[in-house]
Write an enzyme that holds these catalytic residues in place. Structure first.
Site, PDB file in Angstrom:
ATOM      1  N   CYS A 190      -1.977  -1.300 -21.224  1.00 25.86           N
ATOM      2  CA  CYS A 190      -2.238   0.138 -21.086  1.00 25.86           C
ATOM      3  C   CYS A 190      -1.266   0.835 -22.035  1.00 25.86           C
ATOM      4  O   CYS A 190      -0.638   0.213 -22.882  1.00 25.86           O
ATOM      5  CB  CYS A 190      -2.023   0.577 -19.646  1.00 25.86           C
ATOM      6  SG  CYS A 190      -0.308   0.517 -19.179  1.00 25.86           S
ATOM      7  N   ARG A 234      -4.771  10.532 -12.280  1.00 21.69           N
ATOM      8  CA  ARG A 234      -4.764   9.169 -11.707  1.00 21.69           C
ATOM      9  C   ARG A 234      -3.707   9.057 -10.620  1.00 21.69           C
ATOM     10  O   ARG A 234      -3.859   8.269  -9.690  1.00 21.69           O
ATOM     11  CB  ARG A 234      -4.433   8.144 -12.805  1.00 21.69           C
ATOM     12  CG  ARG A 234      -5.527   7.874 -13.796  1.00 21.69           C
ATOM     13  CD  ARG A 234      -5.168   6.700 -14.646  1.00 21.69           C
ATOM     14  NE  ARG A 234      -4.541   5.672 -13.827  1.00 21.69           N
ATOM     15  CZ  ARG A 234      -3.763   4.700 -14.300  1.00 21.69           C
ATOM     16  NH1 ARG A 234      -3.525   4.646 -15.586  1.00 21.69           N
ATOM     17  NH2 ARG A 234      -3.235   3.803 -13.518  1.00 21.69           N
ATOM     18  N   ARG A 274       1.493  -5.287 -20.175  1.00 22.94           N
ATOM     19  CA  ARG A 274       1.205  -5.487 -18.748  1.00 22.94           C
ATOM     20  C   ARG A 274       0.652  -6.886 -18.455  1.00 22.94           C
ATOM     21  O   ARG A 274      -0.432  -7.061 -17.930  1.00 22.94           O
ATOM     22  CB  ARG A 274       0.231  -4.412 -18.239  1.00 22.94           C
ATOM     23  CG  ARG A 274       0.565  -3.004 -18.605  1.00 22.94           C
ATOM     24  CD  ARG A 274       1.900  -2.496 -18.096  1.00 22.94           C
ATOM     25  NE  ARG A 274       1.993  -2.376 -16.661  1.00 22.94           N
ATOM     26  CZ  ARG A 274       1.586  -1.311 -15.964  1.00 22.94           C
ATOM     27  NH1 ARG A 274       1.019  -0.318 -16.579  1.00 22.94           N
ATOM     28  NH2 ARG A 274       1.714  -1.275 -14.663  1.00 22.94           N
ATOM     29  N   ASP A 288       9.317   4.824 -13.693  1.00 25.76           N
ATOM     30  CA  ASP A 288       8.260   5.846 -13.618  1.00 25.76           C
ATOM     31  C   ASP A 288       8.826   7.256 -13.726  1.00 25.76           C
ATOM     32  O   ASP A 288       8.084   8.200 -13.960  1.00 25.76           O
ATOM     33  CB  ASP A 288       7.473   5.719 -12.301  1.00 25.76           C
ATOM     34  CG  ASP A 288       6.680   4.432 -12.276  1.00 25.76           C
ATOM     35  OD1 ASP A 288       6.181   4.051 -11.201  1.00 25.76           O
ATOM     36  OD2 ASP A 288       6.587   3.773 -13.328  1.00 25.76           O
ATOM     37  N   LYS A 330       0.929   6.642  -4.199  1.00 30.16           N
ATOM     38  CA  LYS A 330      -0.104   5.903  -4.946  1.00 30.16           C
ATOM     39  C   LYS A 330       0.248   4.413  -4.951  1.00 30.16           C
ATOM     40  O   LYS A 330      -0.583   3.559  -4.643  1.00 30.16           O
ATOM     41  CB  LYS A 330      -0.164   6.406  -6.390  1.00 30.16           C
ATOM     42  CG  LYS A 330      -0.914   5.505  -7.355  1.00 30.16           C
ATOM     43  CD  LYS A 330      -1.009   6.038  -8.762  1.00 30.16           C
ATOM     44  CE  LYS A 330       0.112   5.655  -9.631  1.00 30.16           C
ATOM     45  NZ  LYS A 330       0.093   4.289 -10.203  1.00 30.16           N
ATOM     46  N   ASN A 331       1.497   4.097  -5.263  1.00 31.43           N
ATOM     47  CA  ASN A 331       1.855   2.693  -5.482  1.00 31.43           C
ATOM     48  C   ASN A 331       2.041   1.899  -4.202  1.00 31.43           C
ATOM     49  O   ASN A 331       2.138   0.668  -4.240  1.00 31.43           O
ATOM     50  CB  ASN A 331       3.090   2.608  -6.383  1.00 31.43           C
ATOM     51  CG  ASN A 331       2.746   3.035  -7.809  1.00 31.43           C
ATOM     52  OD1 ASN A 331       1.571   3.180  -8.149  1.00 31.43           O
ATOM     53  ND2 ASN A 331       3.754   3.282  -8.618  1.00 31.43           N
TER      54      ASN A 331
END
Ligand code: EPZ
Length: 418
Positions: A116, A396, A121, A304, A22-23
């Site tokens: 978030c 997500r 952020r 993460d 994803k990243n």
């Protein structure tokens, strides 16, 4: 919001194929704006965050064609340079599109991404770097308008090795006049993957993966085909799923060197792990031992993975200490685990976890993307049934996580929300 219903106590066994990162996908999709041509991308995970990013590309005028194995983007006909507020709000990392828009068109309008669940952020490092590149920035009514006649390469020293800021500087400077040097740059593998793709487009970049990255501006970038790296956090998540259930699992399409700290911490906790170039096999310990975790920028322990290994440690023997050094609010998952019997104390950025023998199934909420993954793992190990709510957070960042876990022997079912 939907839920997963999990019947705990099943040991995971078998093989699982890890999806694309994803990243790495988000900045790589953004980079397709830069060549004003065609880009073919392979191994992009079909998850909410990549879907939103592609939605914005279509909104600004890109042509996007998606098949099961590839995504084709044609950025010749972009007409808008504004990222719509409602989509910025849906996913804060869309700020990465600003760097690419500015890099190609020398203008972009976007809104503050907003905080978030894991922290404020801020994007101050991004904006400070844009200004250093000669980009004028005006802010009004929450909108940020960036515009300049030319982007001039310069030296940028980052106060913090921010992943997003490093990526945005690279995207904004690949077509600049002159050379840009980033010092104290982030070294994450996702940045290396972005740079490999840009170099295939004809960009002149060196030092990726180190704290000093040099970008020599070029006139034009060409069309490209690129395969995105595997998702190292998904890989770490499945290693932890095997560890918490006492299972034995082999990860295919996983690169061990991307998650060395996670592998070594699981070994320290008593797991046996075998690796080769593209796979990692884990055999869990009978009872895991407590360890100490400190999250750091790459190559340190990834933030993460903090909530995910946190779920593993709540049932380890002894007292574990977790220090979260990257985000200010990444322990919310612990109060949910407490509902399942976890014992912990939090003092600021430190959580002290006293291992318990067994968790009990309960109704718990996903507090954020990785917090949701943590709840799923706890449910896999708990006695009885666990309902993990708000799993839209999890969707997500994880492609088909329930199907992959079921294939490994987990009892997990989706309960659609209203
Ligand atoms: C990227 O976020 C990842 N997201 C995050 O993954 C990951 O946790 C993070 O890097 C750290 O590895 C994507 O790649 C899409 P940062 P990013 O800029 O770029 C502060 C997930 O779960 N900071 O390295 O936003 C910031 O507040 C997500 O997949 C500033 O102060 O992370 C934070 O404390 C979550 N000013 C720290 O730096 C800035 O301008 C690290 O942020 C930018 C950041």
């Amino acid at each position: 919001m939907s839920s997963y219903i999990i019947k705990g106590g099943k040991r995971l066994n078998g093989e699982v194929k890890i999806s694309g990162s994803k990243n790495a996908s988000l900045p790589i999709i953004a980079a397709s704006i830069l060549n004003g041509s065609k880009t073919k991308l392979y191994n992009i995970p079909d998850i909410h965050d990549t879907q939103i990013t592609l939605k914005i590309l279509k909104y600004i005028g890109c042509r996007v064609k998606k098949t099961s194995e590839k995504i084709e983007i044609d950025s010749r006909y972009i007409t808008k340079k504004e990222i719509p507020e409602h989509l910025m709000r849906e996913m804060r990392s869309t700020v990465i599109l600003a760097g690419a828009l500015i890099g190609r068109f020398k203008e972009a309008t976007f809104s503050y991404p907003g905080g978030c669940d894991i922290g404020a952020r801020p994007i101050d490092l991004h904006l400070k770097a844009f200004k250093k590149l000669g980009i004028n920035i005006e802010e009004e009514y929450g909108l940020i308008r960036c515009k300049c006649d030319k982007i001039t390469g310069t030296n940028i020293d980052l106060d913090f090795p921010s992943v997003g800021a490093t990526e945005n500087i690279i995207l904004a400077s690949v077509l600049a006049q002159g050379k840009t040097t980033i010092t104290n740059a982030a070294k994450e593998p996702e940045i290396v993957d972005l740079v490999q793709m840009l170099k295939k487009m004809g960009a002149k970049i060196s030092g990726e993966g180190t704290a000093q990255i040099e970008i020599e501006g070029v006139q034009k970038l060409k069309e490209v085909s690129y395969r995105v790296m595997p998702d190292r956090i998904e890989a770490g998540t499945f290693l932890c799923a095997a560890a918490i259930t006492g299972g034995k699992v082999k990860l295919i399409n996983a690169i061990p060197e991307h998650i060395v700290p996670v592998i070594s911490k699981l070994e320290e906790a008593g797991c046996k792990i075998k690796t080769d170039e593209n796979s990692i096999e884990i055999e869990a310990a009978k009872r895991l031992k407590a360890v100490e975790i400190k999250t750091m920028p790459y190559p340190g322990f990834p933030t993460d993975m903090q909530s995910i290994i946190g779920a593993v440690l709540v049932t380890a023997k002894g007292t574990s200490i977790i220090t979260e050094n990257i985000f200010e609010n990444r322990f919310k998952y612990l109060s949910e685990l407490n509902r399942m019997g976890a014992k912990y104390k939090q003092e600021g950025s430190v959580a002290i976890i006293t291992g318990v023998k067994k968790l009990l199934g309960a109704k718990v909420k996903s507090t954020d993307l990785r917090g949701g993954a943590s709840m799923i793992l706890a449910g896999l190990a708990a006695r009885g049934e666990t309902q993990v709510e708000n799993i839209e957070y999890v969707l997500r960042g994880y492609e088909n996580i329930d199907k992959k876990l079921s294939k490994l022997g987990a009892e997990i079912k989706l309960k659609e929300g209203d």
